[in-house]
Design a protein around this motif. Structure first.
Motif, mmCIF file in Angstrom:
data_model
loop_
_atom_site.group_PDB
_atom_site.id
_atom_site.type_symbol
_atom_site.label_atom_id
_atom_site.label_comp_id
_atom_site.label_asym_id
_atom_site.label_seq_id
_atom_site.Cartn_x
_atom_site.Cartn_y
_atom_site.Cartn_z
ATOM 1 N N GLY A 178 -41.935 -12.735 20.796
ATOM 2 C CA GLY A 178 -42.289 -11.386 20.388
ATOM 3 C C GLY A 178 -43.752 -11.001 20.578
ATOM 4 O O GLY A 178 -44.126 -9.868 20.328
ATOM 5 N N HIS A 179 -44.587 -11.932 20.967
ATOM 6 C CA HIS A 179 -46.011 -11.697 21.218
ATOM 7 C C HIS A 179 -46.433 -12.578 22.377
ATOM 8 O O HIS A 179 -45.777 -13.558 22.697
ATOM 9 C CB HIS A 179 -46.884 -12.108 20.009
ATOM 10 C CG HIS A 179 -46.612 -11.347 18.761
ATOM 11 N ND1 HIS A 179 -47.109 -10.091 18.533
ATOM 12 C CD2 HIS A 179 -45.893 -11.666 17.652
ATOM 13 C CE1 HIS A 179 -46.713 -9.673 17.359
ATOM 14 N NE2 HIS A 179 -45.969 -10.605 16.797
ATOM 15 N N SER A 180 -47.572 -12.239 22.972
ATOM 16 C CA SER A 180 -48.114 -13.187 23.939
ATOM 17 C C SER A 180 -48.708 -14.339 23.134
ATOM 18 O O SER A 180 -49.223 -14.143 22.023
ATOM 19 C CB SER A 180 -49.174 -12.533 24.826
ATOM 20 O OG SER A 180 -50.330 -12.253 24.080
ATOM 21 N N PRO A 181 -48.621 -15.573 23.639
ATOM 22 C CA PRO A 181 -49.112 -16.724 22.884
ATOM 23 C C PRO A 181 -50.568 -16.614 22.432
ATOM 24 O O PRO A 181 -50.884 -16.942 21.283
ATOM 25 C CB PRO A 181 -48.921 -17.886 23.852
ATOM 26 C CG PRO A 181 -47.745 -17.481 24.673
ATOM 27 C CD PRO A 181 -47.923 -15.998 24.856
ATOM 28 N N LEU A 182 -51.452 -16.138 23.286
ATOM 29 C CA LEU A 182 -52.859 -16.072 22.895
ATOM 30 C C LEU A 182 -53.123 -14.968 21.875
ATOM 31 O O LEU A 182 -54.021 -15.098 21.045
ATOM 32 C CB LEU A 182 -53.755 -15.934 24.119
ATOM 33 C CG LEU A 182 -53.774 -17.160 25.053
ATOM 34 C CD1 LEU A 182 -54.718 -16.944 26.227
ATOM 35 C CD2 LEU A 182 -54.129 -18.433 24.299
#
Length: 196
Positions: A178-182
Protein backbone atom coordinates in the motif's frame (compact mmCIF):
# COMPACT_ATOMS: atom_id res chain seq x y z
CA UNK A 1 29.68 -20.41 36.35
CA UNK A 2 33.44 -20.72 35.88
CA UNK A 3 32.82 -20.69 32.12
CA UNK A 4 30.59 -17.60 32.39
CA UNK A 5 33.17 -15.79 34.52
CA UNK A 6 35.86 -16.32 31.85
CA UNK A 7 33.64 -15.95 28.75
CA UNK A 8 32.00 -12.71 29.89
CA UNK A 9 34.98 -11.19 31.71
CA UNK A 10 33.26 -11.11 35.08
CA UNK A 11 36.49 -10.41 36.97
CA UNK A 12 34.72 -9.10 40.11
CA UNK A 13 32.50 -12.16 40.41
CA UNK A 14 33.17 -14.48 43.35
CA UNK A 15 31.84 -17.78 42.04
CA UNK A 16 31.99 -19.37 45.48
CA UNK A 17 28.86 -17.28 46.25
CA UNK A 18 27.00 -19.09 43.48
CA UNK A 19 25.55 -22.37 44.63
CA UNK A 20 22.81 -22.67 42.03
CA UNK A 21 22.13 -25.10 39.25
CA UNK A 22 20.92 -24.42 35.71
CA UNK A 23 17.28 -25.07 36.57
CA UNK A 24 17.40 -22.48 39.37
CA UNK A 25 19.29 -20.01 37.17
CA UNK A 26 16.66 -20.13 34.43
CA UNK A 27 13.59 -20.17 36.68
CA UNK A 28 11.21 -17.22 36.44
CA UNK A 29 11.57 -16.30 40.10
CA UNK A 30 15.39 -16.32 40.21
CA UNK A 31 16.85 -12.95 41.25
CA UNK A 32 20.48 -11.82 41.15
CA UNK A 33 21.84 -10.54 44.42
CA UNK A 34 25.54 -11.09 43.88
CA UNK A 35 28.44 -8.67 44.17
CA UNK A 36 30.07 -8.19 40.78
CA UNK A 37 26.93 -8.57 38.70
CA UNK A 38 25.03 -5.41 39.59
CA UNK A 39 27.17 -3.32 37.22
CA UNK A 40 26.29 -5.41 34.16
CA UNK A 41 24.12 -3.53 31.66
CA UNK A 42 21.21 -5.07 29.79
CA UNK A 43 23.22 -4.74 26.56
CA UNK A 44 26.00 -6.85 28.02
CA UNK A 45 26.71 -10.27 26.48
CA UNK A 46 26.33 -12.00 29.86
CA UNK A 47 22.80 -10.65 30.31
CA UNK A 48 21.97 -11.56 26.71
CA UNK A 49 23.11 -15.10 27.42
CA UNK A 50 21.08 -15.34 30.66
CA UNK A 51 17.99 -13.77 29.10
CA UNK A 52 18.01 -16.15 26.14
CA UNK A 53 18.63 -19.07 28.43
CA UNK A 54 15.69 -18.07 30.66
CA UNK A 55 13.18 -17.16 27.97
CA UNK A 56 14.11 -19.15 24.89
CA UNK A 57 16.22 -21.97 26.30
CA UNK A 58 18.95 -20.97 23.82
CA UNK A 59 22.66 -20.66 24.50
CA UNK A 60 24.17 -17.44 23.18
CA UNK A 61 27.78 -16.96 22.19
CA UNK A 62 28.45 -13.67 20.44
CA UNK A 63 30.64 -13.95 17.36
CA UNK A 64 30.51 -10.41 15.95
CA UNK A 65 28.37 -7.26 16.16
CA UNK A 66 25.70 -8.38 13.68
CA UNK A 67 25.26 -11.54 15.73
CA UNK A 68 24.40 -9.45 18.79
CA UNK A 69 20.82 -10.37 19.62
CA UNK A 70 18.34 -7.59 20.29
CA UNK A 71 16.72 -8.91 23.47
CA UNK A 72 14.03 -6.19 23.93
CA UNK A 73 12.81 -6.69 20.34
CA UNK A 74 12.87 -10.44 20.71
CA UNK A 75 10.94 -10.43 23.97
CA UNK A 76 8.45 -7.89 22.60
CA UNK A 77 7.79 -10.14 19.61
CA UNK A 78 7.46 -13.23 21.80
CA UNK A 79 5.00 -11.47 24.15
CA UNK A 80 2.89 -10.15 21.25
CA UNK A 81 2.85 -13.57 19.65
CA UNK A 82 1.80 -15.42 22.81
CA UNK A 83 -0.77 -12.80 23.85
CA UNK A 84 -2.52 -13.07 20.46
CA UNK A 85 -4.71 -16.18 20.47
CA UNK A 86 -5.26 -15.77 16.70
CA UNK A 87 -1.54 -15.78 15.88
CA UNK A 88 -0.95 -17.77 12.70
CA UNK A 89 2.01 -20.15 12.95
CA UNK A 90 1.40 -21.39 9.39
CA UNK A 91 2.84 -18.33 7.65
CA UNK A 92 5.52 -18.69 5.01
CA UNK A 93 8.95 -17.13 5.60
CA UNK A 94 8.28 -14.35 3.08
CA UNK A 95 5.01 -13.42 4.84
CA UNK A 96 6.82 -13.31 8.18
CA UNK A 97 9.52 -11.00 6.78
CA UNK A 98 6.94 -8.77 5.07
CA UNK A 99 5.05 -8.47 8.38
CA UNK A 100 8.25 -7.36 10.13
CA UNK A 101 9.04 -4.87 7.37
CA UNK A 102 5.60 -3.30 7.61
CA UNK A 103 5.70 -2.92 11.41
CA UNK A 104 7.52 0.08 12.84
CA UNK A 105 8.51 -1.89 15.96
CA UNK A 106 11.01 -4.04 14.02
CA UNK A 107 12.93 -1.50 11.96
CA UNK A 108 15.96 -2.05 14.18
CA UNK A 109 16.29 -5.66 12.97
CA UNK A 110 15.11 -5.46 9.33
CA UNK A 111 14.72 -2.52 6.93
CA UNK A 112 13.77 -1.53 3.41
CA UNK A 113 16.71 -0.28 1.35
CA UNK A 114 14.97 0.72 -1.88
CA UNK A 115 11.54 1.15 -3.50
CA UNK A 116 11.91 -1.98 -5.59
CA UNK A 117 11.24 -4.34 -2.67
CA UNK A 118 14.84 -4.83 -1.57
CA UNK A 119 15.44 -5.17 2.15
CA UNK A 120 18.23 -6.01 4.55
CA UNK A 121 18.12 -8.18 7.63
CA UNK A 122 20.16 -6.05 10.04
CA UNK A 123 20.12 -8.51 12.94
CA UNK A 124 20.03 -11.98 11.36
CA UNK A 125 20.33 -13.82 14.69
CA UNK A 126 17.41 -11.91 16.21
CA UNK A 127 15.20 -12.35 13.12
CA UNK A 128 16.02 -16.07 12.89
CA UNK A 129 15.08 -16.60 16.55
CA UNK A 130 11.82 -14.73 15.90
CA UNK A 131 11.19 -17.03 12.92
CA UNK A 132 11.95 -19.99 15.21
CA UNK A 133 9.31 -18.72 17.65
CA UNK A 134 6.74 -18.59 14.84
CA UNK A 135 7.58 -22.15 13.79
CA UNK A 136 8.03 -23.49 17.34
CA UNK A 137 11.59 -24.44 16.42
CA UNK A 138 13.95 -23.67 19.30
CA UNK A 139 16.94 -24.72 17.19
CA UNK A 140 16.34 -22.11 14.48
CA UNK A 141 19.37 -20.11 13.39
CA UNK A 142 20.15 -17.88 10.43
CA UNK A 143 21.45 -20.75 8.26
CA UNK A 144 18.19 -22.69 8.68
CA UNK A 145 16.14 -19.56 8.03
CA UNK A 146 18.18 -18.80 4.89
CA UNK A 147 17.47 -22.34 3.66
CA UNK A 148 13.73 -21.64 4.05
CA UNK A 149 14.21 -18.45 2.01
CA UNK A 150 16.12 -20.30 -0.74
CA UNK A 151 13.10 -22.56 -1.20
CA UNK A 152 11.22 -19.53 -2.60
CA UNK A 153 13.95 -18.33 -5.00
CA UNK A 154 12.90 -18.29 -8.64
CA UNK A 155 9.21 -18.73 -7.79
CA UNK A 156 8.27 -15.09 -8.24
CA UNK A 157 8.08 -14.41 -4.49
CA UNK A 158 11.51 -13.52 -3.12
CA UNK A 159 15.09 -13.65 -4.34
CA UNK A 160 18.58 -13.00 -3.04
CA UNK A 161 19.91 -9.52 -3.80
CA UNK A 162 23.40 -8.06 -3.86
CA UNK A 163 24.87 -7.68 -0.37
CA UNK A 164 25.09 -9.60 2.87
CA UNK A 165 21.67 -10.56 4.29
CA UNK A 166 19.94 -8.63 1.47
CA UNK A 167 16.83 -9.96 -0.30
CA UNK A 168 14.22 -8.68 -2.73
CA UNK A 169 10.52 -9.30 -3.09
CA UNK A 170 9.46 -10.05 -6.64
CA UNK A 171 6.53 -8.21 -8.19
CA UNK A 172 4.98 -4.85 -7.39
CA UNK A 173 5.79 -4.33 -3.73
CA UNK A 174 3.90 -1.02 -3.57
CA UNK A 175 0.62 -2.73 -4.45
CA UNK A 176 1.37 -5.48 -1.89
CA UNK A 177 1.89 -3.12 1.07
CA UNK A 178 0.00 0.00 0.00
CA UNK A 179 3.02 2.35 0.11
CA UNK A 180 6.41 2.55 -1.46
CA UNK A 181 8.93 0.89 0.89
CA UNK A 182 11.04 4.01 1.44
CA UNK A 183 7.93 6.13 2.15
CA UNK A 184 6.98 3.54 4.77
CA UNK A 185 10.50 3.63 6.23
CA UNK A 186 10.32 7.42 6.37
CA UNK A 187 6.93 7.26 8.17
CA UNK A 188 8.42 4.86 10.71
CA UNK A 189 11.38 7.16 11.32
CA UNK A 190 9.01 10.11 11.84
CA UNK A 191 6.99 8.05 14.33
CA UNK A 192 10.10 7.22 16.34
CA UNK A 193 11.47 10.82 16.16
CA UNK A 194 8.35 13.05 16.27
CA UNK A 195 10.29 16.27 16.97
CA UNK A 196 12.52 16.03 13.87
Amino acid sequence: MKWAKIEYNLSNLNITELTINGKQLTSDNFCWNITGLEDKSSNDDFWTHICLLKTMHKVYIKQNDEECINIPTLLDYKNKMYSNSDFNHDVEIWQFLLNLLTDSEYQNVIEWIDNEGTFKIIKPSTVSIMWGLVKNNWRMDYNKMAAALRYHYGKGIIDRARGKHVYKFAGDIKSMIGHSPLDMKSMFQQESNPGT
